[in-house]
Scaffold this active site. Structure first.
Site, mmCIF file in Angstrom:
data_model
loop_
_atom_site.group_PDB
_atom_site.id
_atom_site.type_symbol
_atom_site.label_atom_id
_atom_site.label_comp_id
_atom_site.label_asym_id
_atom_site.label_seq_id
_atom_site.Cartn_x
_atom_site.Cartn_y
_atom_site.Cartn_z
ATOM 1 N N THR A 1 -96.972 16.854 19.590
ATOM 2 C CA THR A 1 -97.566 16.057 18.524
ATOM 3 C C THR A 1 -98.277 16.967 17.541
ATOM 4 O O THR A 1 -98.647 18.098 17.868
ATOM 5 C CB THR A 1 -98.607 15.063 19.068
ATOM 6 N N ASP A 2 -98.490 16.480 16.346
ATOM 7 C CA ASP A 2 -99.458 17.112 15.456
ATOM 8 C C ASP A 2 -100.845 16.763 15.995
ATOM 9 O O ASP A 2 -100.975 16.026 16.985
ATOM 10 C CB ASP A 2 -99.274 16.610 14.022
#
Length: 756
Positions: free
Chosen positions: A460-461
Site C-alpha cells: 500500500t501507499d
C-alpha cells in the site's frame, strides 16, 4: 448458478476470494441487445442465449490452470450442456432458495436489470442439477459465511481428479491462479533461497507472520524505540525519517542486528540521494529527467540513488514513479512524473530502474492504477483515475506492462479509485462501491495479478493518507488491504491498534490462510532475491567508510551537468534575453514561495543563493521585502497597501533595469492542489512591472505557474532550487550558455494568454 436474487455475485465473489481465483459476473458478457430486453422485462429466447452461453463457456475454458468462478443463471440442463461443451470440467454450484426468500431478496435489489416480476418465469424454467452433473446445491437461507463454507466443501467433494504437472490433485488443492511463483520473475529464486523461504515461514509464530505484513515508519532513532518496534510488532520492513547519513546508517545497522528475519529497508530516492539522508545528492526530479532528449539523465539519477542509498544500508527504493501527468492542475506528481505521455514515462522509468539496479536494491514503482488524471492529492482526499478500460490499457496499462516485463520487483498501490476499471470487472458496481485501489480486489487481483500478470510484491501507499482512511473504519481497512491483494501495509497509525486489527482480521477470516501465506512468501521471496538470507546481520549494512560516496564531488558534478542540460526556456516572446550586468545592471529580485510547510524550513532560503549567484555574476541586486518581512526586521506601521504604494511608483524603471522573479512553491500533502499564494491582496510582488522593465520569471519547482503569471513574457523552468540549477539559470539568462531543456504542453495550462 440460480435464479435472480439467489446471491450469485455475492457468494461467487466470496468463493473466488477463498480459492484465490478471479471472479466474473456472466451478466457482463451479455450483448447489449440482451441487456435491453431484460431491462424492459422481456424474457430472453434461446436464440438470444446460445451466443452468450458459448461466450461463458469460452471464458471458463480459457481461465487457465487456476480456474475461475463465474456467476451465470444456467437454469436449464441444455444451457449447462452448452457451457460444458466449451469447458467440460465446469462444476456448477446451485444456490437454492425458497420462493419467499428469493422474492424478498429480489424486491430489495436496485441498480440491476432483472425486474422482480421475472422471478416466477425463472423458477418455472429452472431445471435442478441432474445426478450425472458435477455440481453442488447449497441452501441460501443460511448465513453468508455458512453458505460459502458449504459451497467450498461441496466443490472439493465433487471435483474429479485432474492432471497437473504430472501429479493428481483436486480443485481446491492445486495452485491458485495468483499464487506466487518464486522461481519466476521478478524473484527468480534458486533451490537454496526457496528452502529458506519455506523453512522461515514454517518457523514463524502467528504474531511474527502478522508483523511481517507491516512496514514501520521510524520516527525515532533511539535504540529503545527500535527495540519496542521489533520485539513487539516483528515488522517486515521499515522506512525512517531522514537525517545525517552517519546517523541513518547506524540506525539501520542497529535495526538489522536486532531482528531474526532481515528487514526490507526502504528509502524514497525520487531525486537521487536527496531525501534518503540530509547530505544526499540532489540529482534531478523525475520531470527534470524527462525534460531533455538525453534519456541517460534518468539512468544517472538511478545510479546515484542506488549507490548512496545502498551505502546507508537501504535495499528497497520506493521509485520510480510511473504516473502520467495528464492534468496540469495536478501538483502532487507534476514534478514527480517523467512527463505527460506513456512513451516518455516508459523510456525514462526503464532507464532509472536499470541505473538503480546496478546497486543491491529492488524497486517499488508507484502509484497503481496511476495518478495524474484527477487534480487532487490522495494525501488529503481520495482521488480517481477516471479513464475507461480501453483508454487505461493504452496509457497506464501500457506503462505497467512494460515495466513488469522489464523486471520491476514490487508495486506501490495508490489510494486512487478507478471507477471505470472497477466496473469493467464488477459490472453494475454502485458509486458507493468504488473503493481506492488499495481496497479493491478487482483492481489488485483481476487486473494487476490477472490481466497484467504481476508476480511480484504489492504494498500500500502510506496508510495515514486520507485517500485511504476516509474509505472505512481503521479496524476494517487494515486487514481489508491484505484481503484485497496487497502484501504489505505501509506505516502504522497506532502500532498496537493496527497490529491487533490485522491479527483480528486473520482470526475472523477476512484474511484467509492462503492469502496470508501468499503475502508472506512474496515478502520473504523479495528478501531472498536480495540475498539477505545469505548474510550475517553484521554484513547487512556497509561499514561507515562507505558513506564517502554520499554527496561526493563526482555525484555533484553529475547534478551540475544535468542542471545545465535541463534548464528550460518556456517562452521569451518579448525578446528580453539576454540580460547581462552590462545591459541591465540593477536587478529587482522577488521571491515567491508557497509559505512554510510541515518541514518548517524557511521557504525563501533559496533566495539567498539566488542573490549570491547574481552578485557573483556582476549584477547589483535589490531584494523585495513583503510587509511581514519588513515588520519582522523591526519596521513599524507596515501593511500591504503601504508596501504597494512604495513599490509601484512612476520611477520604477529609473531605479531598476530588470526584474527577476524566482518562485519555489513547494507545499506537499497539505492541500489538494498547489498554486502561487501571494503575500497579500493585490500584492506588490505580482508582476505588474512587466510593462515597466524586462521581467524574467523562473520556477524552481512547479511547471504550472504561467496560469498565475501569464503577463510575463520570459519564463524559465529551472526545476530545482539547488545552487547548480540556480547558477546554470543565471548563466543562460546572460547568454553564456544555451538553453537545452524541453517542456510539454502542460506548462501553458490550457489557456491562450499563457503563450503570449
Amino acid at each position: 448458478m440460480g435464479v435472480s436474487g439467489c446471491g450469485k455475485t455475492t457468494i461467487g465473489d466470496l468463493v473466488a476470494r477463498k480459492l484465490g481465483v478471479p471472479f466474473l459476473d456472466g451478466d457482463s458478457l451479455h450483448p447489449v441487445e440482451n441487456v435491453a430486453k431484460m431491462a424492459a422485462g422481456t424474457p430472453l429466447t434461446d436464440e438470444d442465449r446460445w451466443p452468450w452461453l458459448a461466450t461463458v463457456g469460452s471464458r471458463l475454458a480459457n481461465a487457465g490452470d487456476g480456474g475461475m468462478v463465474l456467476a451465470c443463471s444456467a437454469l436449464r440442463r441444455s444451457y449447462r450442456d452448452a457451457i460444458r461443451a466449451q469447458a467440460p470440467d465446469t462444476i456448477f454450484l446451485h444456490l437454492h432458495g425458497s420462493k419467499e426468500v428469493l422474492r424478498a431478496r429480489t424486491e430489495g435489489r436496485s441498480g440491476h436489470f432483472m425486474p422482480p416480476a421475472l422471478l416466477e418465469s425463472q423458477l418455472a424454467t429452472l431445471e435442478p442439477l441432474g445426478a450425472d452433473e458435477a455440481g453442488v446445491v447449497v441452501d441460501i437461507a443460511s448465513p453468508v459465511q455458512q453458505v460459502v463454507g458449504e459451497a467450498l466443501a461441496g466443490i472439493a467433494a465433487v471435483a474429479r481428479p485432474i492432471e497437473r504437472m504430472g501429479t493428481q490433485g483436486a480443485i481446491g488443492t492445486r495452485p491458485r491462479q495468483f499464487d506466487v511463483d518464486l522461481q519466476a520473475a521478478p524473484f527468480n529464486l534458486d533451490g537454496d533461497a526457496l528452502a529458506w523461504v519455506e523453512s522461515t515461514l514454517a518457523g514463524m509464530s502467528l504474531e511474527e507472520k502478522i508483523g511481517q505484513l507491516f512496514i514501520n515508519h521510524n520516527n525515532d532513532y533511539s535504540p529503545e524505540y527500535l527495540d519496542g518496534v521489533l520485539e513487539n510488532f516483528h515488522v517486515g520492513g521499515m522506512r525512517y525519517r531522514p537525517g545525517p547519513s552517519d546517523a541513518v546508517q547506524e540506525h539501520i545497522r542497529y535495526a538489522q542486528s536486532k531482528t531474526r528475519i532481515p528487514l526490507l529497508v526502504a528509502s524514497n530516492p525520487e531525486m537521487g540521494g536527496a531525501g534518503s539522508c540530509d547530505d544526499g545528492t540532489f540529482v534531478s526530479t523525475h520531470l527534470q529527467a524527462g525534460s531533455h532528449p538525453d534519456k541517460a539523465i534518468a539512468r544517472q539519477m538511478g545510479q546515484v540513488a542506488g549507490v548512496e542509498t545502498a551505502a546507508l544500508g537501504c535495499n528497497w527504493a520506493f521509485a520510480p514513479i510511473v504516473d502520467i501527468h495528464y492534468n496540469w492542475r495536478n501538483t502532487v506528481i507534476s514534478t514527480r512524473a517523467f512527463g505527460n505521455t506513456p512513451e516518455i514515462v516508459v523510456e525514462r522509468a526503464k532507464e532509472y530502474f536499470d541505473g538503480i539496479s546496478e546497486s543491491p536494491t529492488v524497486c517499488a514503482m508507484k502509484h497503481f492504477p496511476g495518478d495524474g488524471v484527477d487534480e487532487r492529492d490522495q494525501h488529503v482526499v481520495t482521488s480517481y483515475n477516471t479513464f475507461g478500460y480501453e483508454e487505461w490499457n493504452r496509457t497506464y496499462g501500457h506503462v505497467y506492462r512494460e515495466m513488469i516485463g522489464h523486471g520491476v520487483q514490487s508495486i506501490m498501490v495508490g489510494h486512487i479509485g478507478a471507477p471505470e476499471l472497477s466496473r469493467h470487472f464488477r459490472p453494475g458496481l454502485a458509486d458507493n462501491g468504488i473503493l481506492p485501489a488499495t481496497l479493491a480486489p478487482e483492481l489488485l487481483q483481476d487486473l494487476l495479478r490477472g490481466e497484467l500478470g504481476f508476480n511480484g510484491l504489492v504494498l500500500t501507499d502510506a496508510s495515514l493518507m486520507v485517500g485511504l482512511t476516509q474509505a472505512m473504519k481503521r479496524k476494517d481497512l487494515v486487514p481489508a488491504t491484505i484481503a484485497a491483494g496487497c502484501d504489505m501495509f505501509l506505516f502504522f497509525r497506532n502500532p498496537a491498534e493496527d497490529f491487533q486489527y490485522m491479527l483480528d482480521g486473520y482470526k475472523s477470516g477476512v484474511i484467509s490462510e492462503q492469502r496470508l501465506h501468499d503475502a508472506l512468501r512474496r515478502i520473504l521471496g523479495l528478501k531472498a532475491s536480495l540475498g539477505l538470507h545469505r548474510k550475517a546481520p553484521s554484513d547487512l549494512v556497509p561499514p561507515a567508510e562507505a558513506l564517502a560516496v554520499i554527496g561526493s564531488e563526482a555525484h555533484r558534478a553529475i547534478a551540475a551537468d544535468i542542471a545545465d542540460k535541463t534548464v528550460t526556456l518556456v517562452k521569451d516572446t518579448a525578446g528580453n534575453l539576454p540580460i547581462t550586468p552590462q545591459t541591465h545592471p540593477r536587478i529587482r529580485l522577488y521571491g515567491i514561495s508557497g509559505g512554510a510547510d510541515f518541514t518548517r524550513a524557511d521557504p525563501l532560503a533559496y533566495l539567498d543563493t539566488v542573490k549570491e549567484e547574481l552578485e557573483a555574476a556582476g549584477f547589483e541586486v535589490h531584494v523585495f521585502k513583503t510587509a511581514e518581512q519588513r515588520e519582522a526586521a523591526g519596521e513599524t506601521g507596515m501593511n500591504f497597501m503601504r508596501v504597494l504604494s512604495e513599490e509601484a511608483t512612476g520611477d520604477y524603471a529609473q531605479k531598476y533595469d530588470a526584474a527577476f522573479v524566482f518562485a519555489s512553491v513547494l507545499g506537499f500533502a497539505q492541500e489538494a492542489a498547489i498554486r502561487i499564494k501571494w503575500s497579500a491582496p493585490m500584492a506588490a510582488e505580482i508582476p505588474w512591472y512587466v510593462t515597466e522593465v524586462p521581467t524574467v520569471f523562473v520556477s524552481l519547482n512547479q511547471p504550472n505557474h504561467l496560469i498565475d503569471v501569464p503577463m510575463v513574457k520570459t519564463a524559465i523552468h529551472a526545476h530545482a532550487g539547488s545552487r547548480e540549477a540556480i547558477r546554470a539559470t543565471i548563466n543562460k539568462i546572460q547568454g553564456k550558455s544555451a538553453f537545452q531543456g524541453t517542456f510539454n504542453e502542460n506548462v501553458f495550462c490550457g489557456s491562450f494568454d499563457t503563450r503570449l
